[in-house]
Scaffold this active site. Structure first.
Site, PDB file in Angstrom:
ATOM      1  CG  ASP A 116      -3.151  15.047  12.522  1.00  0.00           C
ATOM      2  OD1 ASP A 116      -3.026  13.901  12.064  1.00  0.00           O
ATOM      3  OD2 ASP A 116      -2.227  15.883  12.521  1.00  0.00           O
ATOM      4  CG  ASP A 156       4.664   9.408  14.619  1.00  0.00           C
ATOM      5  OD1 ASP A 156       4.318   9.537  13.427  1.00  0.00           O
ATOM      6  OD2 ASP A 156       3.839   9.323  15.549  1.00  0.00           O
TER       7      ASP A 156
END
Length: 252
Positions: free
Chosen positions: A11, A130
């Site tokens: 990330d 997600d």
């Protein structure tokens, strides 16, 4: 049987690799180019980079990073975060990405999936989903904007939709499991495996070696993605692959 893939995820926030728990409490874990080079040496099958800032002014930082990483490593790279147009996809592929992950923009404009697939091929288009479980309805729902906004989209139905639109692969993160190191959400991936016929990458919850064999043996996903356990040296990719071979899971 196709070899299962072990995929570290990085990330990226303003050019630095960050990690959190349940999508919050981010801490800095290093330089993306250096970390990518380390994973190259460990024989990772692929790398996923997600730009978690998702802001246009940071786009050049991400493009520069992709160019630097692609010059250092030779495994497939999937890049996502803030991708909202065919031109964004083009820029990332031109910079060295092999695949581009689309998340929030796919929800707001599903035709972007089709446009990207028609121009660059289905194999280049990954839809990142997600997902969070809702106990009241006993269903999984899709979240956007870095996991901050709940949608009315039921996750399994949405997965079917994006595959129909042209997604060549799904990267599905269980927000409930993310960063907890308590194992992958097997139930979620079993449901997805029954619903779609494209490769599925499981993300969220890897904590020990058994978690990797469990998700491959019980859910039949094509790849397992992890961050914390690899970033902090708790497991190595070599350890994971050795364990999977012992469990008769085919790996590279």
């Amino acid at each position: 049987m196709l070899a299962k893939r072990i995929i570290p995820c990085l990330d990226v926030d303003d050019g630095r690799v960050k990690k959190g728990i349940n999508f919050v409490h981010l801490t800095d874990v290093g330089d993306p180019v250096e970390i990518a080079a380390q994973y190259q040496k460990q024989d990772a099958d692929e790398l996923v980079f997600l730009d978690i800032t998702e802001t246009n002014q940071k786009r050049k930082t991400m493009i520069d990073m992709v160019e630097q990483v692609s010059q250092q490593v030779f495994m497939p790279l999937t890049i996502g975060g803030g991708v909202s147009s065919v031109d964004d996809i083009k820029q990332l592929l031109k910079a060295g990405a092999d695949k581009v992950a689309i998340n929030s923009a796919a929800v707001s404009d599903p035709d972007l999936i089709t446009a990207g697939a028609e121009k660059f091929g289905n194999q280049c288009i990954v839809v990142a989903i997600d997902v969070k479980y809702d106990p009241e309805t006993d269903k999984y729902f899709v979240y956007t904007h870095g996991g901050h906004q709940k949608t009315d989209l039921e996750a399994i139905s949405w997965a079917k939709t994006v595959v129909e639109k042209g997604a060549g692969e799904l990267l599905v993160t269980s927000m409930d499991a993310d960063g907890t190191k308590k194992g992958f959400n097997i139930d979620l991936y079993q449901k997805l495996d029954q619903a779609v016929d494209v490769p599925i990458i499981a993300s969220g919850g890897a904590g020990d070696l058994a978690d990797f064999s469990e998700v491959f043996l019980k859910a039949k996903v094509d790849g397992a993605l992890a961050a914390s356990v690899f970033h902090y040296g708790e497991l190595t990719i070599k350890d994971v692959k050795k364990h999977l071979k012992q469990k008769v899971v085919t790996v590279r």
